[in-house]
Every structure is written in structure tokens, then in C-alpha cells.
Design an enzyme around this catalytic site. Structure first.
Site, PDB file in Angstrom:
ATOM      1  N   ILE A  61       0.888  -1.162   0.000  1.00  0.00           N
ATOM      2  CA  ILE A  61       0.000   0.000   0.000  1.00  0.00           C
ATOM      3  C   ILE A  61       0.923   1.208   0.000  1.00  0.00           C
ATOM      4  CG2 ILE A  61      -0.254  -0.182   2.539  1.00  0.00           C
ATOM      5  CD1 ILE A  61      -2.965   1.230   2.271  1.00  0.00           C
ATOM      6  N   SER A  62       0.740   2.115  -0.958  1.00  0.00           N
ATOM      7  CA  SER A  62       1.647   3.264  -1.098  1.00  0.00           C
ATOM      8  C   SER A  62       1.564   4.178   0.110  1.00  0.00           C
ATOM      9  CB  SER A  62       1.282   4.075  -2.345  1.00  0.00           C
ATOM     10  OG  SER A  62       1.467   3.309  -3.497  1.00  0.00           O
ATOM     11  N   GLN A  63       2.652   4.953   0.320  1.00  0.00           N
ATOM     12  CA  GLN A  63       2.604   5.903   1.430  1.00  0.00           C
ATOM     13  C   GLN A  63       1.583   6.987   1.103  1.00  0.00           C
ATOM     14  OE1 GLN A  63       6.894   6.780   0.549  1.00  0.00           O
ATOM     15  NE2 GLN A  63       6.372   8.722   1.518  1.00  0.00           N
TER      16      GLN A  63
END
Length: 214
Positions: A61-63
Site C-alpha cells: 500500500i503506497s505511502q
């Protein structure tokens, strides 16, 4: 407890602003969607930190700041139809759902699509359609799209995706070798071709052709 939650939300939004997410619509959309709902298991306590986190199927999950910057770069309008390539946890699609008319999101991993769809249903996000597909080929049946967002890195913006972008449309895609530095690119499609802007350095999982085993 409520005080803790509101303080956490304020800190979360402050982190986003300090890293360049300044569009009020994007900040409001990210305030509405609780990232904690998309981070399960041992990393749940890191859900509000500005960092990428592992999710099943070897993905991440991207920042949040990168989600915000990519969303901002899309310059979405409320009537837009968006294709997202790489559903992952579903967080990015959920943020987009508050900004546009319809989101189509595809992933090569069936498990991720199933889990994300369950979350969308739980959160009442009825304008997202999630399906298992080879994202490098886009979704020709639903094309063309006003906006396309790719959350995996390709060596070049994939031709089938460029072809599915409307004239006047925008695509945001990380480009570069998977084990080296990648650059986030914004592509605008004009009457006479494509214009490219380099936005910032990023790191994403590689865009892989075909369907996953899970």
C-alpha cells in the site's frame, strides 16, 4: 479515544500538506477515507504513518503522501471516469471515488480484488468497479478514460493505456527499471499527441503482464 482519533487525523493531514499535497479537494477526500481500514494484521498500528506497507501477494500500500501527490497530479473533475491499474489494498481507488463519477480498478491478483471489493461494499463506495485483469492492457471495453492512474512501474508508459486515454485526458504513471530509481510521469493527451512532465522520484513494484496465481 475520540480525542486520539481526531489528533491522529490532524497529524495525518499535516504530514500530507508538508509533503506537497495542497489541493483542498484531495485533502478532503483523504480525510474522509480511513487508511486504517486498508491496513490489516501486524502493520495496523502503522496505518497513519507516511510510509508504504506490505499487503498480501507481495504488493504494497503506497505511502499516503504519494497517494495524495498522484491524485493531485491527475487534476480530476467530478464528471471524470478513471481507470486505476493496480488495485492493491483498494486505498487509492477509495480516495479517487470521492473525487470522480466512476472508478474502474484492475489488478492481476484475484485475492486483492476480492478483498478490496469487500471493503468498498463495507464503506458504501458504490461508484468503484474492481475486476481481475492484466492492467498493462487496460480495460478496452470501458475505454476511453478521462484519467488513468498506474500504481506499478513500467519501463515506458504502456501503449494500450495511452490509446485508452481521451483527448484532453491525463495519465499518471511511474516509469523506470523496477530495481532502480523511477520517475513519476504525467502524460497529457492533446489533439496532436502526448506531452510528458516529470513530477518526482518514486519507488513502486513493477507492472507485470498477465494474471497472478492468487
Amino acid at each position: 479515544m475520540e480525542h486520539d482519533a481526531s489528533e491522529r487525523k490532524m497529524r495525518f493531514l499535516f504530514q500530507l500538506r508538508s509533503r506537497g499535497v495542497t489541493d483542498p479537494r484531495v485533502l478532503a477526500a483523504m480525510e474522509r477515507i480511513d487508511r486504517g481500514a486498508f491496513v490489516r494484521g501486524q502493520f495496523a498500528d502503522r496505518a497513519y504513518d507516511d510510509m508504504p506497507l506490505p499487503i498480501p501477494c507481495g504488493q504494497t500500500i503506497s505511502q499516503p503522501s504519494v497517494v495524495g501527490l498522484m491524485t493531485q497530479a491527475l487534476e480530476t473533475g467530478p464528471r471524470d471516469t478513471v481507470l486505476e491499474v493496480g488495485t492493491g489494498s483498494g486505498y487509492q481507488a477509495a480516495v479517487l471515488s470521492g473525487l470522480v463519477r466512476r472508478v474502474y480498478t484492475v489488478d492481476r491478483h484475484r485475492r486483492l480484488v476480492t478483498e478490496a471489493q469487500a471493503l468498498f461494499d463495507e464503506l458504501g463506495l458504490t461508484n468503484i468497479t474492481a475486476q481481475v485483469a492484466d492492467g498493462s492492457r487496460g480495460l478496452p471495453d470501458q475505454a476511453p478514460f478521462d484519467r488513468i492512474l498506474v500504481t506499478a512501474a513500467a519501463e515506458d508508459p504502456p501503449g494500450p493505456l495511452l490509446a485508452q486515454l481521451k483527448i484532453g485526458g491525463i495519465m499518471v504513471v511511474p516509469v523506470g527499471q523496477s530495481d532502480a530509481v523511477q520517475t513519476l510521469i504525467r502524460v497529457r493527451r492533446g489533439e496532436n499527441g502526448f506531452d510528458y512532465d516529470e513530477l518526482r522520484q518514486v519507488r513502486f513494484v513493477p507492472l507485470v503482464e498477465g494474471l497472478g496465481q492468487t
